[in-house]
Design a protein around this motif. Structure first.
Motif, short mmCIF file in Angstrom:
data_model
loop_
_atom_site.label_atom_id
_atom_site.label_comp_id
_atom_site.label_asym_id
_atom_site.label_seq_id
_atom_site.Cartn_x
_atom_site.Cartn_y
_atom_site.Cartn_z
N ASP A 489 -5.47 -7.63 -0.65
CA ASP A 489 -6.89 -7.97 -0.58
C ASP A 489 -7.70 -6.79 -1.12
OD1 ASP A 489 -9.48 -8.71 0.07
OD2 ASP A 489 -8.88 -9.69 1.93
N ARG A 490 -8.05 -6.83 -2.40
CA ARG A 490 -8.76 -5.71 -3.03
C ARG A 490 -10.16 -5.48 -2.45
NH1 ARG A 490 -5.43 -7.79 -6.84
NH2 ARG A 490 -4.24 -6.29 -8.11
N PRO A 491 -10.96 -6.54 -2.23
CA PRO A 491 -12.28 -6.29 -1.62
C PRO A 491 -12.19 -5.60 -0.25
CG PRO A 491 -12.20 -8.48 -2.56
CD PRO A 491 -10.80 -7.95 -2.62
N ALA A 492 -11.21 -6.01 0.57
CA ALA A 492 -11.04 -5.37 1.87
C ALA A 492 -10.63 -3.92 1.72
CB ALA A 492 -10.01 -6.14 2.70
N ALA A 493 -9.75 -3.64 0.76
CA ALA A 493 -9.32 -2.26 0.52
C ALA A 493 -10.51 -1.40 0.08
CB ALA A 493 -8.22 -2.22 -0.52
N LEU A 494 -11.35 -1.94 -0.80
CA LEU A 494 -12.54 -1.21 -1.24
C LEU A 494 -13.50 -0.98 -0.09
CD1 LEU A 494 -14.27 0.02 -3.48
CD2 LEU A 494 -15.16 -2.29 -3.96
N ALA A 495 -13.68 -1.99 0.76
CA ALA A 495 -14.59 -1.85 1.90
C ALA A 495 -14.08 -0.77 2.86
CB ALA A 495 -14.72 -3.18 2.62
N MET A 496 -12.77 -0.73 3.11
CA MET A 496 -12.22 0.30 3.99
C MET A 496 -12.38 1.68 3.40
SD MET A 496 -8.82 -1.28 5.82
CE MET A 496 -8.11 -2.01 4.36
N THR A 497 -12.21 1.80 2.08
CA THR A 497 -12.38 3.10 1.43
C THR A 497 -13.82 3.58 1.55
OG1 THR A 497 -10.62 2.54 -0.14
CG2 THR A 497 -12.08 4.36 -0.72
N LEU A 498 -14.77 2.70 1.30
CA LEU A 498 -16.18 3.08 1.43
C LEU A 498 -16.53 3.43 2.88
CD1 LEU A 498 -17.83 0.40 -0.90
CD2 LEU A 498 -17.39 2.82 -1.39
N LEU A 499 -15.97 2.69 3.83
CA LEU A 499 -16.23 2.98 5.23
C LEU A 499 -15.65 4.34 5.61
CD1 LEU A 499 -17.27 2.13 7.99
CD2 LEU A 499 -15.13 0.88 8.35
N ALA A 500 -14.47 4.67 5.07
CA ALA A 500 -13.87 5.98 5.34
C ALA A 500 -14.74 7.09 4.78
CB ALA A 500 -12.46 6.03 4.75
N LEU A 501 -15.31 6.91 3.59
CA LEU A 501 -16.19 7.91 3.01
C LEU A 501 -17.46 8.09 3.85
CD1 LEU A 501 -15.87 7.01 -0.78
CD2 LEU A 501 -14.88 8.98 0.40
N ALA A 502 -18.02 6.97 4.33
CA ALA A 502 -19.21 7.07 5.17
C ALA A 502 -18.91 7.80 6.48
CB ALA A 502 -19.74 5.66 5.46
N LEU A 503 -17.76 7.50 7.08
CA LEU A 503 -17.38 8.20 8.31
C LEU A 503 -17.16 9.69 8.05
CD1 LEU A 503 -14.88 5.72 10.03
CD2 LEU A 503 -17.12 6.46 10.88
N THR A 504 -16.64 10.02 6.87
CA THR A 504 -16.44 11.43 6.53
C THR A 504 -17.77 12.17 6.49
OG1 THR A 504 -14.45 10.89 5.25
CG2 THR A 504 -15.53 13.00 4.79
#
Length: 519
Positions: A489-504
């Motif tokens: 699921d590419r959209p989910a993978a992208l969403a998790m990556t963006l969420l990880a950056l925001a949490l960082t």
């Protein structure tokens, strides 16, 4: 024993969630599984069909142990819960033994407690009593839940007793390891290594159907055969003997070693630091390399072993009419998710270590030098994420090697890495979540273990428990999909990556603004 009951009371008052929480979690798992199985296998014909699907195969035994009395509801329950109980119960026992003994000593609280008249053995005995109480509560709560759900009383008592006994056996092993090691961090690494060796050895023995179940504590839970007409006695004697020997050995070591020391002497470091160790990242790599290498070696062995056993384990799906490719992909998707969960667990443990460095005051000493908080946090985050990705890659490679060796076909070599790396965004999200919690409060990192635990439940038993979609999506791994069985699921993978950056970004701001806990 002077001071024993007072120290037991202190242990229970300072960590009631540890004692009661784990017992309630196991009971909830047992009760929900028992209810789901009771609703699914209402007719004897369905139970007989379930038992017939396992005749002549050891395909699933590698993961969940040998199945006995599968024509009964209790036998099906014990077989289906084998996945989780053989992982959860030993780790809970090991963790509690170390938490109530060596961890108390590391924090310095034991120095205060032993300032008064306290028997030398009382701290260790009190800590182990608190840890053993969780096993007792697991037995009582699980037995009550099974009886309430209509399972046979005798079988329910035996099965719940087996769960508590397995936890108690590994509590004894954890107690001995805690007394031998110098600190809690080393104790956890050695204890997890002991469990992993035990689990993998049992998997090989059960997959091959070898008559060696008497050797390994992980085999004894199935050998209790709680719902048999005439269950054997020897597994209970073996568990009791193991617990007695390990508890006694732990007590002997506790009375003979110095406080703050261990039976295994620490390796002395060099008198002076090398010239390259002048940056925070270099220092952290030097301090954590042993733990990280241990995770890498253990995780790689785990991945290779189950990659090798995929051919035998996937044979069970072939009985139900699945095609060969569907069969292999379904089995492989299970193992690569476990690879991802192991990588996330390694990241969380490293983050907990960083939190311990702060609460001990050593981070304060480092930040007293010309090192900014942002630089220190960046080094910590780089270390955690890099090691978790290295571990993920190593396990992916070893899964492919295991597949190639098990099938005797080098074409399977490339299957492990892509499937495992598909879960990189989920691993990074869990790692960054742990780092973000550590940036807010070092003690809050423990909460991240709930995500790993729930991920294991969703990975192994979501279908059996008939979990709703919203409950499955509480696990980040579920967002990715069951790769390679399902499409990534590419959209989910992208969403998790963006969420990880925001949490960082949020974590850096939080760490810069708050006070250090010590130092």
């Amino acid at each position: 024993m002077t001071g024993y009951w007072r120290l037991v009371s202190v242990s229970l008052r300072t960590a009631p969630a540890q004692v009661l929480g784990w017992a309630l979690a196991v009971c909830a798992l047992v009760a929900s599984s028992a209810s789901a199985i009771g609703d699914k296998y209402t007719e004897q014909a369905s139970r007989d069909a379930y038992a017939a699907s396992y005749v002549g195969t050891q395909s699933s035994a590698a993961l969940q142990g040998r199945g006995y009395n599968l024509e009964t509801l209790g036998g099906i329950l014990a077989n289906e819960l084998g996945y989780l109980t053989l992982i959860m119960l030993p780790l809970i026992g090991l963790h509690l033994a170390i938490r109530f003994t060596r961890s108390v000593e590391d924090t310095g609280r034991l120095d205060i407690l032993t300032a008064g008249p306290v028997h030398r053995l009382a701290p260790a005995a009190a800590g182990l009593t608190a840890a053993a109480l969780t096993a007792v509560l697991t037995f009582l709560l699980s037995a009550a839940a099974l009886v309430a759900l209509g399972y046979p009383v005798a079988g329910s008592l035996r099965y719940a007793g087996g769960l508590g006994a397995l936890m108690l056996a590994f509590t004894g092993i954890g107690a001995l390891v805690a007394q031998c090691c110098r600190d809690a961090r080393t104790s956890h690494v050695l204890a997890i290594a002991c469990w992993m060796v035990s689990y993998l050895a049992r998997a090989v023995v059960d997959a091959r159907g070898a008559d060696l179940t008497w050797v390994n504590p992980e085999s004894w839970l199935a050998e209790i055969r709680p719902f048999a007409a005439q269950p054997p006695l020897w597994p209970w004697l073996a568990i009791a003997a193991t617990a007695a020997v390990t508890f006694t050995a732990a007590g002997v070591v506790a009375t003979r070693r110095d406080q703050g020391a261990g039976l295994i002497p620490p390796r002395p470091g060099p008198a002076a630091a090398p010239s390259w160790m002048t940056k925070p990242l270099h220092v952290l790599i030097r301090l954590t390399r042993g733990v990280c290498l241990g995770w890498t070696v253990g995780g790689s062995l785990f991945a290779f072993s189950f990659g090798y056993l995929t051919k035998q384990i996937s044979a069970l799906s072939a009985i139900s009419g699945a095609t060969r490719n569907e069969n292999i992909d379904a089995t492989l998707s299970l193992f690569v998710q476990m690879n991802a969960l192991l990588a996330a667990a390694a990241a969380i443990q490293l983050t907990q270590w960083l939190a311990t460095e702060e609460t001990s005051g050593r981070v304060g000493y480092a930040l007293a030098s010309p090192v900014s908080r942002r630089r220190w946090w960046g080094a910590s985050a780089s270390l955690v994420t890099a090691w978790s990705l290295i571990l993920l890659i190593c396990m992916g490679v070893c899964t492919g090697l295991g597949l190639a060796a098990g099938f005797g076909d080098a074409s399977y070599l490339d299957d492990g890495v892509p499937a495992t790396l598909a879960y990189t965004p989920a691993v990074l999200l869990l790692a960054v979540t742990a780092l973000a919690l550590q940036s807010v409060n070092p003690r809050a990192v423990t909460v991240t273990w709930l995500a790993v635990g729930w991920g294991i439940v969703v990975c192994l038993r979501a279908d059996m428990l008939d979990l709703p979609e919203w409950a499955r999506r509480l696990s980040p791994l579920h967002w990715v999909g069951a790769v390679p069985r399902d499409d990534w699921d590419r959209p989910a993978a992208l969403a998790m990556t963006l969420l990880a950056l925001a949490l960082t970004a949020a974590a850096v701001l939080a760490f810069q603004r708050r006070d250090l806990r010590a130092g």
